[in-house]
Write a protein that holds these residues in place. Structure first.
Motif, PDB file in Angstrom:
ATOM      1  N   LEU A 206      25.339 -34.563 -88.002  1.00 44.15           N
ATOM      2  CA  LEU A 206      25.964 -35.889 -87.907  1.00 44.15           C
ATOM      3  C   LEU A 206      27.064 -36.046 -88.954  1.00 44.15           C
ATOM      4  O   LEU A 206      28.136 -36.595 -88.679  1.00 44.15           O
ATOM      5  CB  LEU A 206      24.895 -36.965 -88.095  1.00 44.15           C
ATOM      6  CG  LEU A 206      25.278 -38.402 -87.746  1.00 44.15           C
ATOM      7  CD1 LEU A 206      25.655 -38.518 -86.280  1.00 44.15           C
ATOM      8  CD2 LEU A 206      24.124 -39.346 -88.076  1.00 44.15           C
ATOM      9  N   ALA A 207      26.817 -35.538 -90.162  1.00 43.93           N
ATOM     10  CA  ALA A 207      27.821 -35.611 -91.228  1.00 43.93           C
ATOM     11  C   ALA A 207      29.065 -34.797 -90.869  1.00 43.93           C
ATOM     12  O   ALA A 207      30.199 -35.234 -91.136  1.00 43.93           O
ATOM     13  CB  ALA A 207      27.225 -35.119 -92.541  1.00 43.93           C
ATOM     14  N   LEU A 208      28.868 -33.621 -90.257  1.00 46.45           N
ATOM     15  CA  LEU A 208      30.006 -32.812 -89.827  1.00 46.45           C
ATOM     16  C   LEU A 208      30.861 -33.561 -88.806  1.00 46.45           C
ATOM     17  O   LEU A 208      32.093 -33.556 -88.876  1.00 46.45           O
ATOM     18  CB  LEU A 208      29.527 -31.492 -89.223  1.00 46.45           C
ATOM     19  CG  LEU A 208      28.959 -30.444 -90.178  1.00 46.45           C
ATOM     20  CD1 LEU A 208      28.477 -29.218 -89.382  1.00 46.45           C
ATOM     21  CD2 LEU A 208      29.984 -30.020 -91.221  1.00 46.45           C
ATOM     22  N   LYS A 209      30.198 -34.222 -87.876  1.00 43.36           N
ATOM     23  CA  LYS A 209      30.920 -34.969 -86.837  1.00 43.36           C
ATOM     24  C   LYS A 209      31.690 -36.132 -87.444  1.00 43.36           C
ATOM     25  O   LYS A 209      32.853 -36.363 -87.123  1.00 43.36           O
ATOM     26  CB  LYS A 209      29.938 -35.480 -85.778  1.00 43.36           C
ATOM     27  CG  LYS A 209      30.595 -36.281 -84.654  1.00 43.36           C
ATOM     28  CD  LYS A 209      29.593 -36.710 -83.623  1.00 43.36           C
ATOM     29  CE  LYS A 209      30.212 -37.627 -82.575  1.00 43.36           C
ATOM     30  NZ  LYS A 209      31.324 -36.978 -81.861  1.00 43.36           N
ATOM     31  N   ARG A 210      31.034 -36.867 -88.332  1.00 45.94           N
ATOM     32  CA  ARG A 210      31.691 -38.022 -88.958  1.00 45.94           C
ATOM     33  C   ARG A 210      32.871 -37.582 -89.819  1.00 45.94           C
ATOM     34  O   ARG A 210      33.884 -38.274 -89.917  1.00 45.94           O
ATOM     35  CB  ARG A 210      30.686 -38.808 -89.800  1.00 45.94           C
ATOM     36  CG  ARG A 210      29.594 -39.480 -88.997  1.00 45.94           C
ATOM     37  CD  ARG A 210      30.135 -40.630 -88.167  1.00 45.94           C
ATOM     38  NE  ARG A 210      29.085 -41.260 -87.368  1.00 45.94           N
ATOM     39  CZ  ARG A 210      28.848 -40.990 -86.099  1.00 45.94           C
ATOM     40  NH1 ARG A 210      29.597 -40.076 -85.478  1.00 45.94           N
ATOM     41  NH2 ARG A 210      27.891 -41.607 -85.433  1.00 45.94           N
ATOM     42  N   ALA A 211      32.751 -36.417 -90.466  1.00 49.58           N
ATOM     43  CA  ALA A 211      33.826 -35.924 -91.324  1.00 49.58           C
ATOM     44  C   ALA A 211      35.078 -35.576 -90.525  1.00 49.58           C
ATOM     45  O   ALA A 211      36.197 -35.621 -91.056  1.00 49.58           O
ATOM     46  CB  ALA A 211      33.353 -34.705 -92.108  1.00 49.58           C
ATOM     47  N   GLU A 212      34.897 -35.238 -89.246  1.00 53.29           N
ATOM     48  CA  GLU A 212      36.026 -34.862 -88.408  1.00 53.29           C
ATOM     49  C   GLU A 212      36.726 -36.063 -87.784  1.00 53.29           C
ATOM     50  O   GLU A 212      37.850 -35.957 -87.306  1.00 53.29           O
ATOM     51  CB  GLU A 212      35.549 -33.935 -87.278  1.00 53.29           C
ATOM     52  CG  GLU A 212      35.053 -32.577 -87.771  1.00 53.29           C
ATOM     53  CD  GLU A 212      34.456 -31.751 -86.655  1.00 53.29           C
ATOM     54  OE1 GLU A 212      34.336 -32.277 -85.535  1.00 53.29           O
ATOM     55  OE2 GLU A 212      34.112 -30.582 -86.903  1.00 53.29           O
ATOM     56  N   GLU A 213      36.051 -37.209 -87.804  1.00 52.47           N
ATOM     57  CA  GLU A 213      36.628 -38.400 -87.188  1.00 52.47           C
ATOM     58  C   GLU A 213      37.737 -38.981 -88.057  1.00 52.47           C
ATOM     59  O   GLU A 213      37.718 -38.859 -89.282  1.00 52.47           O
ATOM     60  CB  GLU A 213      35.542 -39.460 -86.955  1.00 52.47           C
ATOM     61  CG  GLU A 213      34.501 -39.033 -85.944  1.00 52.47           C
ATOM     62  CD  GLU A 213      33.405 -40.082 -85.787  1.00 52.47           C
ATOM     63  OE1 GLU A 213      33.391 -41.038 -86.598  1.00 52.47           O
ATOM     64  OE2 GLU A 213      32.587 -39.942 -84.872  1.00 52.47           O
ATOM     65  N   LYS A 214      38.694 -39.623 -87.406  1.00 56.61           N
ATOM     66  CA  LYS A 214      39.773 -40.262 -88.142  1.00 56.61           C
ATOM     67  C   LYS A 214      39.234 -41.496 -88.863  1.00 56.61           C
ATOM     68  O   LYS A 214      38.408 -42.238 -88.313  1.00 56.61           O
ATOM     69  CB  LYS A 214      40.890 -40.674 -87.187  1.00 56.61           C
ATOM     70  CG  LYS A 214      41.629 -39.500 -86.560  1.00 56.61           C
ATOM     71  CD  LYS A 214      42.756 -39.994 -85.677  1.00 56.61           C
ATOM     72  CE  LYS A 214      43.521 -38.813 -85.077  1.00 56.61           C
ATOM     73  NZ  LYS A 214      44.624 -39.264 -84.198  1.00 56.61           N
ATOM     74  N   PRO A 215      39.685 -41.728 -90.089  1.00 54.59           N
ATOM     75  CA  PRO A 215      39.221 -42.919 -90.812  1.00 54.59           C
ATOM     76  C   PRO A 215      39.677 -44.188 -90.110  1.00 54.59           C
ATOM     77  O   PRO A 215      40.684 -44.198 -89.382  1.00 54.59           O
ATOM     78  CB  PRO A 215      39.887 -42.773 -92.190  1.00 54.59           C
ATOM     79  CG  PRO A 215      41.064 -41.892 -91.955  1.00 54.59           C
ATOM     80  CD  PRO A 215      40.659 -40.950 -90.854  1.00 54.59           C
ATOM     81  N   LEU A 216      38.920 -45.255 -90.328  1.00 52.57           N
ATOM     82  CA  LEU A 216      39.255 -46.541 -89.721  1.00 52.57           C
ATOM     83  C   LEU A 216      40.613 -47.011 -90.245  1.00 52.57           C
ATOM     84  O   LEU A 216      40.815 -47.094 -91.452  1.00 52.57           O
ATOM     85  CB  LEU A 216      38.177 -47.586 -90.063  1.00 52.57           C
ATOM     86  CG  LEU A 216      38.412 -48.994 -89.523  1.00 52.57           C
ATOM     87  CD1 LEU A 216      38.375 -48.968 -87.994  1.00 52.57           C
ATOM     88  CD2 LEU A 216      37.374 -49.955 -90.074  1.00 52.57           C
ATOM     89  N   GLN A 217      41.527 -47.292 -89.310  1.00 51.85           N
ATOM     90  CA  GLN A 217      42.868 -47.688 -89.716  1.00 51.85           C
ATOM     91  C   GLN A 217      42.978 -49.197 -89.737  1.00 51.85           C
ATOM     92  O   GLN A 217      42.703 -49.867 -88.745  1.00 51.85           O
ATOM     93  CB  GLN A 217      43.889 -47.107 -88.723  1.00 51.85           C
ATOM     94  CG  GLN A 217      43.705 -45.618 -88.566  1.00 51.85           C
ATOM     95  CD  GLN A 217      45.036 -44.888 -88.641  1.00 51.85           C
ATOM     96  OE1 GLN A 217      46.069 -45.487 -88.618  1.00 51.85           O
ATOM     97  NE2 GLN A 217      44.981 -43.583 -88.739  1.00 51.85           N
ATOM     98  N   VAL A 218      43.367 -49.738 -90.872  1.00 49.46           N
ATOM     99  CA  VAL A 218      43.545 -51.173 -91.017  1.00 49.46           C
ATOM    100  C   VAL A 218      44.979 -51.509 -90.598  1.00 49.46           C
ATOM    101  O   VAL A 218      45.931 -50.911 -91.102  1.00 49.46           O
ATOM    102  CB  VAL A 218      43.309 -51.617 -92.479  1.00 49.46           C
ATOM    103  CG1 VAL A 218      43.511 -53.124 -92.604  1.00 49.46           C
ATOM    104  CG2 VAL A 218      41.924 -51.210 -92.919  1.00 49.46           C
TER     105      VAL A 218
END
Length: 223
Positions: A206-218
């Motif tokens: 799960l951590a690997l998947k989350r690390a690959e996701e783009k950060p939330l853009q404000v």
């Protein structure tokens, strides 16, 4: 005033175990009723499971808390995706098969790093190199005193000794899954074979998947 007093007690009261009464004890396991104080100074009780190994020093036998290792092994081969080496084995407490990291107990006079390489070779046949080792971490502190080191290992799959690894434990099945798609492959395997998954394995995926996701853009706001 009463609420303020309770808050002050919670800040100052020291929690500690007052006594332990053994309910049953076996070779690797002790079940005990533990009496302790809570943050408010109130006496409470609960059940504790202690896992321990017996180490013999001449005529002295001393029970000590079990410390284990779990190995995050990355198999690297030319022209292949990096893979995470996992093991599948039957676990009587859940009456089923579980997908896990290679793991085991640290033996007497053995370092966590040495134990990790030994367990990896015994369970999978692979020989690797340790690149990182954590301190001893709690596994389930609400129920037991068992701890483990998480040891990261790199396996050079191009080396002759790792092209056809020979495992020593026949009852353990080795499963290598692509690191870049680990979570999805685990979910597919669980659906197909109805496996249980060790929490450490799923958390890592799960951590690997989350690390690959783009950060939330404000959204940019103009003032």
């Amino acid at each position: 005033m009463a609420a303020e007093a309770s808050t002050e007690v919670a800040k100052t009261a020291k929690q500690s175990v007052l006594k332990e009464e053994v309910i049953v004890e076996r070779q690797w396991l002790k079940l005990a009723e533990t009496t302790y104080t809570d943050p408010f100074g109130k006496t409470r009780s609960g059940t504790k499971i202690s896992l321990f190994a017996t180490l013999t020093f001449h005529v002295l036998v001393s029970p000590v808390a079990m410390v284990g290792v779990a190995v995050i092994a990355v198999l690297q081969r030319t022209l292949h995706y990096d893979c995470i080496v996992l093991v599948k084995q039957f676990r009587p407490p859940i009456n089923g098969y579980c997908l896990e990291f290679p793991a085991g107990l640290i033996e007497e006079n053995e370092s966590a790093e040495s134990a990790a390489l030994r367990e990896l070779q015994e369970e999978t046949g692979y020989k690797g190199e340790v690149i990182e080792c954590t301190p001893a971490l709690c596994l389930d502190p609400g129920m037991s005193n068992s701890t483990t080191h998480i040891v990261s290992v790199i396996i050079n799959g191009d080396e002759a000794e790792n092209t056809r690894p020979k495992q020593k434990l026949e009852f353990v099945e080795v499963i290598s899954l692509p690191k870049n798609d680990l979570l999805q492959r685990i979910d597919e395997l669980v659906a197909e074979e109805h496996l249980a998954v060790d929490a450490r394995v799923y958390t890592y995926a799960l951590a690997l998947k989350r690390a690959e996701e783009k950060p939330l853009q404000v959204p940019f706001m103009k003032f």
